[in-house]
Design a protein around this motif. Sequence first.
Motif, mmCIF file in Angstrom:
data_model
loop_
_atom_site.group_PDB
_atom_site.id
_atom_site.type_symbol
_atom_site.label_atom_id
_atom_site.label_comp_id
_atom_site.label_asym_id
_atom_site.label_seq_id
_atom_site.Cartn_x
_atom_site.Cartn_y
_atom_site.Cartn_z
ATOM 1 N N UNK A 1 0.806 -1.205 0.000
ATOM 2 C CA UNK A 1 0.000 0.000 0.000
ATOM 3 C C UNK A 1 0.841 1.257 0.000
ATOM 4 N N UNK A 2 2.092 1.111 0.260
ATOM 5 C CA UNK A 2 2.965 2.272 0.222
ATOM 6 C C UNK A 2 2.936 3.088 1.498
ATOM 7 N N UNK A 3 2.235 2.617 2.538
ATOM 8 C CA UNK A 3 2.132 3.428 3.747
ATOM 9 C C UNK A 3 3.439 3.530 4.501
ATOM 10 N N UNK A 4 4.212 2.438 4.500
ATOM 11 C CA UNK A 4 5.489 2.508 5.203
ATOM 12 C C UNK A 4 6.411 3.507 4.534
ATOM 13 N N UNK A 5 6.323 3.606 3.194
ATOM 14 C CA UNK A 5 7.137 4.595 2.499
ATOM 15 C C UNK A 5 6.715 5.998 2.885
ATOM 16 N N UNK A 6 5.397 6.198 2.962
ATOM 17 C CA UNK A 6 4.912 7.498 3.403
ATOM 18 C C UNK A 6 5.422 7.809 4.807
ATOM 19 N N UNK A 7 5.378 6.799 5.691
ATOM 20 C CA UNK A 7 5.799 7.033 7.060
ATOM 21 C C UNK A 7 7.272 7.352 7.154
ATOM 22 N N UNK A 8 8.075 6.672 6.318
ATOM 23 C CA UNK A 8 9.503 6.944 6.351
ATOM 24 C C UNK A 8 9.776 8.386 5.968
ATOM 25 N N UNK A 9 8.964 8.895 5.043
ATOM 26 C CA UNK A 9 9.163 10.275 4.591
ATOM 27 C C UNK A 9 8.638 11.272 5.604
ATOM 28 N N UNK A 10 7.549 10.912 6.285
ATOM 29 C CA UNK A 10 6.912 11.891 7.135
ATOM 30 C C UNK A 10 7.334 11.781 8.586
ATOM 31 N N UNK A 11 7.614 10.549 9.008
ATOM 32 C CA UNK A 11 7.809 10.371 10.424
ATOM 33 C C UNK A 11 9.134 9.796 10.843
ATOM 34 N N UNK A 12 9.982 9.632 9.887
ATOM 35 C CA UNK A 12 11.258 9.042 10.234
ATOM 36 C C UNK A 12 11.834 9.846 11.363
ATOM 37 N N UNK A 13 8.755 10.549 11.431
ATOM 38 C CA UNK A 13 9.045 11.492 12.195
ATOM 39 C C UNK A 13 9.267 11.356 12.044
ATOM 40 N N UNK A 108 -12.834 8.069 2.945
ATOM 41 C CA UNK A 108 -12.736 7.494 1.614
ATOM 42 C C UNK A 108 -11.324 7.005 1.308
ATOM 43 N N UNK A 109 -10.335 7.691 1.832
ATOM 44 C CA UNK A 109 -8.954 7.224 1.668
ATOM 45 C C UNK A 109 -8.763 5.888 2.378
ATOM 46 N N UNK A 110 -9.269 5.784 3.602
ATOM 47 C CA UNK A 110 -9.121 4.538 4.369
ATOM 48 C C UNK A 110 -9.811 3.383 3.665
ATOM 49 N N UNK A 111 -10.960 3.643 3.025
ATOM 50 C CA UNK A 111 -11.645 2.581 2.284
ATOM 51 C C UNK A 111 -10.851 2.173 1.050
ATOM 52 N N UNK A 114 -8.041 -0.049 1.876
ATOM 53 C CA UNK A 114 -8.385 -1.311 2.516
ATOM 54 C C UNK A 114 -8.090 -1.336 3.988
ATOM 55 N N UNK A 115 -8.050 -0.163 4.608
ATOM 56 C CA UNK A 115 -7.704 -0.071 6.027
ATOM 57 C C UNK A 115 -8.948 -0.129 6.906
ATOM 58 N N UNK A 116 -9.990 0.589 6.508
ATOM 59 C CA UNK A 116 -11.252 0.583 7.240
ATOM 60 C C UNK A 116 -12.372 0.443 6.209
ATOM 61 N N UNK A 117 -13.214 -0.543 6.376
ATOM 62 C CA UNK A 117 -14.319 -0.752 5.443
ATOM 63 C C UNK A 117 -15.630 -0.314 6.074
ATOM 64 N N UNK A 118 -16.676 -0.296 5.256
ATOM 65 C CA UNK A 118 -17.998 0.045 5.769
ATOM 66 C C UNK A 118 -18.694 -1.178 6.327
ATOM 67 N N UNK A 119 -19.981 -1.002 6.637
ATOM 68 C CA UNK A 119 -20.756 -2.068 7.265
ATOM 69 C C UNK A 119 -21.459 -2.974 6.257
ATOM 70 N N UNK A 120 -21.382 -2.653 4.968
ATOM 71 C CA UNK A 120 -22.005 -3.511 3.979
ATOM 72 C C UNK A 120 -23.401 -3.070 3.598
ATOM 73 N N UNK A 134 -10.333 -3.449 17.263
ATOM 74 C CA UNK A 134 -10.466 -2.769 15.978
ATOM 75 C C UNK A 134 -9.302 -1.804 15.757
ATOM 76 N N UNK A 135 -8.921 -1.097 16.812
ATOM 77 C CA UNK A 135 -7.791 -0.162 16.708
ATOM 78 C C UNK A 135 -6.520 -0.897 16.299
ATOM 79 N N UNK A 136 -6.239 -2.018 16.963
ATOM 80 C CA UNK A 136 -5.040 -2.793 16.628
ATOM 81 C C UNK A 136 -5.100 -3.278 15.183
ATOM 82 N N UNK A 137 -6.270 -3.711 14.740
ATOM 83 C CA UNK A 137 -6.417 -4.244 13.380
ATOM 84 C C UNK A 137 -6.243 -3.150 12.334
ATOM 85 N N UNK A 138 -6.827 -1.985 12.583
ATOM 86 C CA UNK A 138 -6.725 -0.881 11.627
ATOM 87 C C UNK A 138 -5.279 -0.417 11.499
ATOM 88 N N UNK A 139 -4.585 -0.308 12.626
ATOM 89 C CA UNK A 139 -3.184 0.102 12.574
ATOM 90 C C UNK A 139 -2.330 -0.957 11.886
#
Length: 386
Positions: A1-13, A108-111, A114-120, A134-139
């Motif tokens: 998903x590229x999130x770790x790359x985003x984090x390295x850029x933003x959060x290597x903080x 909409x970004x989270x959906x 594939x990080x957080x889905x709706x209820x169907x 749910x918090x642990x799963x989303x993270x």
Amino acid sequence: MGNLKWLAAILTAAALTMSITSFAAESDTGFSDVDGDAWYARAAVYCRDNGLMSGTGDTTFSPDTNMTRAMLSTVLYRLAGSPSLEDENLGYPFSDVPGDSWYADGVYWARLEGIVSGYGDNRFGPHDPVTREQLATILWRYAGSPDDRSEVSFADESEISSWAAPAVDWAQANGYVDGVGDGRFAPGGTATRAQVAAILMRYTENLAEPDPEPDPSPEPDGGTDVLVAYFSATGNTENIAEYLTAILDADLYEIVPEVPYTAEDLNYSNSDCRANQEQNDPAARPAISGGVENMEDYEVVFLGYPIWWGDAPKIISTFLESYDFNGKTIVPFCTSGSSGIGQSASDLEALTDGATWLDGQRFNGSASQETVSQWVDSLSLGLDAA
């Protein structure tokens, strides 16, 4: 998903910026409902200063309020750098997520990720509280669903939903979540804003741990005369520096301390921590690992740093006193969640004879590359963007 790359850029903080501020009383946190001695005080200030979580009012954080699905989606969206959704096919909207709501982009970004889905049933439930499992799963999904697991089981392990078990094990193995006492996890318990702030701080600080081996010093390749030099303790400043490097096709140099800063070194609630001691000592000059070769070949140096106690970290003074900047143009930039660049640049200018200093710019942890590019354009340096 590229999130770790985003984090390295933003959060290597790095900018997430940590504004080093000592606080021991309620008013020092900037939140009337967050006492400086509270277990979550540093996390609340960290998330605010890094643009991850804002207050619920001008002076309130509401630490005991339940974290909602809309809040958490928005926090992670900010953590990812608030990527543009203009070119995305958002598909049908959730019936309970107005397009003009403050949380619409995050939801909409989270959906999409594939990080957080709706209820169907075409609902998202933006105001529903988030449970601990749910918090642990989303993270976990945000992090790319890694495989590392804890071998220690919670006493109520059987109560954890099967779909959440891998995420809870991962969060426990990495020290992101704690139990609630008696060895229990309480998977169905609701997560408060204070708990989420603490987990986010642990998560981002863990990703921001410095690499054991610093990158080799840059050498001009003959196609650029611009250097972007930066120090980043939590990764926010690194994010801005990497934007500048891409915009200007510049060389990038990270100012790496010879003795890396640990989380405890940056624990600004502790007046005796390393960062506070250095900022209070005018003669402090933390040693730097490595150096810039052929500094004489660079005409323009962009210099980045976080704001600590309203000033630049003392390692920036070490860097400036290590080279001859006579005839060069220095463009300072800083990252902070609240403090401006202030006097930090003028104090540094006194360390460089013969250099021309331009007005600096302050960015927060969620600044976009477009924002940085607009600032570069306003400088009229005559540099060609990449």
